[in-house]
Design a protein around this motif. Structure first.
Motif, short mmCIF file in Angstrom:
data_model
loop_
_atom_site.label_atom_id
_atom_site.label_comp_id
_atom_site.label_asym_id
_atom_site.label_seq_id
_atom_site.Cartn_x
_atom_site.Cartn_y
_atom_site.Cartn_z
N PHE A 120 0.85 -1.19 0.00
CA PHE A 120 0.00 0.00 0.00
C PHE A 120 0.88 1.25 0.00
O PHE A 120 1.97 1.25 0.59
N TYR A 121 0.38 2.33 -0.62
CA TYR A 121 1.19 3.54 -0.82
C TYR A 121 0.52 4.76 -0.21
O TYR A 121 -0.71 4.82 -0.10
N ASN A 122 1.35 5.76 0.15
CA ASN A 122 0.81 6.99 0.72
C ASN A 122 0.45 7.97 -0.40
O ASN A 122 0.53 7.63 -1.59
N THR A 123 0.06 9.18 -0.02
CA THR A 123 -0.39 10.16 -1.02
C THR A 123 0.72 10.62 -1.95
O THR A 123 0.45 11.14 -3.03
N LYS A 124 1.98 10.42 -1.53
CA LYS A 124 3.12 10.77 -2.38
C LYS A 124 3.61 9.58 -3.21
O LYS A 124 4.66 9.64 -3.83
N GLU A 125 2.82 8.51 -3.20
CA GLU A 125 3.11 7.30 -3.97
C GLU A 125 4.36 6.58 -3.49
O GLU A 125 5.01 5.86 -4.26
N LEU A 126 4.72 6.74 -2.21
CA LEU A 126 5.81 6.00 -1.59
C LEU A 126 5.23 4.85 -0.78
O LEU A 126 4.11 4.94 -0.28
#
Length: 279
Positions: A62-68
């Motif tokens: 799963f990724y955060n809002t910064k796509e990390l």
């Protein structure tokens, strides 16, 4: 005037290459003549790693809002067993924390890895919830030219008990050189084609992947330290007594990325076949 459009087209082609799926078949001939086979399938969406599946385990990403990468969840089919890892970053998108929750000897354990940056040095402190010691591991990395050059391990008295130097050639790690403690050497050779592993980890950890992946590789088996290289690993050898050498052979597509890889361990016991599918 003619060269510029060609260069732009080359850059565009390289940027749009995206992984779709990796199929892995590992055969172990240790106990059976026909071999014990383990299948692993890695799925991607828009080039980003989504899940890794074997016959009884699935790991989701799963990724955060910064796509990390923000979290991974590993579960066993038909069981309550679960392993969760959470990742934290600072405003510069540098990894600052890794928290791993898992089961150890029937006990739920939380391992907390805290990462701080002091100029060219990266301090990594690991603590475990079931350990009576204040800290389990004290590691320091030294960065030169944007790449991790050395890894030092200190004891509770702050004495260096292990020191490894990483040697690069054409942006690939070609040698792990033990200077203090374990003084064995690990040697690697590479092809001259585009790295499929680098393509994967860039889309997971962003611009700082060349520092983040080595840090994470000691805590998450799916991320290999050498995957930050720009080319694909061919041969591994080591001076360590029990080390097993490995050789890889590839086939490539028109964009010079691997479409298949055959990995053979020098003792002949384990053979692994990889196939790579792109969007």
């Amino acid at each position: 005037m003619i060269a510029c459009p060609c260069l732009m087209q080359s850059q565009i082609s390289e940027n749009i290459v995206k992984l779709k799926q990796i199929n892995i078949v590992k055969t172990n001939f240790r106990n059976l003549k026909s071999g014990e086979i383990v299948n692993k399938t890695i799925f991607f969406k828009d080039g980003k790693l989504q899940s890794i599946k074997t016959s009884d385990v699935i790991q989701s990403f799963f990724y955060n809002t910064k796509e990390l990468l923000d979290m991974t969840v590993k579960e066993r089919v038909g069981s309550n067993w679960k392993e969760v890892i959470n990742y934290g970053y600072n405003k510069d998108e540098q990894l600052t924390k890794l928290i791993k929750q898992y089961e150890e000897n029937g006990e739920q354990v939380t391992k907390t890895v805290t990462i701080t940056y002091e100029g060219p040095r990266v301090k990594v402190i690991t603590k475990k919830s079931n350990s009576p010691q204040s800290q389990m591991e004290d590691i320091e990395y030294v960065i030169e030219n944007g790449l991790i050059n050395r890894r030092l391990t200190r004891d509770r008295n702050q004495q260096i008990v292990n020191k490894i130097e990483y040697v690069y050639f054409k942006e690939n790690i070609v040698r792990h050189k033990g200077l203090i403690g374990d003084k064995s050497m690990k040697n690697y050779t590479f092809d001259d084609k585009n790295s499929v592993n680098a393509l994967m980890v860039q889309n997971i950890f962003g611009a700082n992947y060349k520092v983040i992946v080595p840090l994470v590789s000691f805590h998450e088996e799916e991320f290999d330290l050498g995957s930050i290289g720009v080319n694909n690993e061919l041969v591994f050898s080591s001076t360590a007594i029990n080390a097993i050498g490995k050789t890889r052979k590839y086939k490539y597509n028109a964009a010079n990325y691997p479409v298949s890889c055959s990995l053979v361990e020098e003792n002949g016991i384990v053979k692994t076949e990889f196939s790579y599918v792109y969007e």
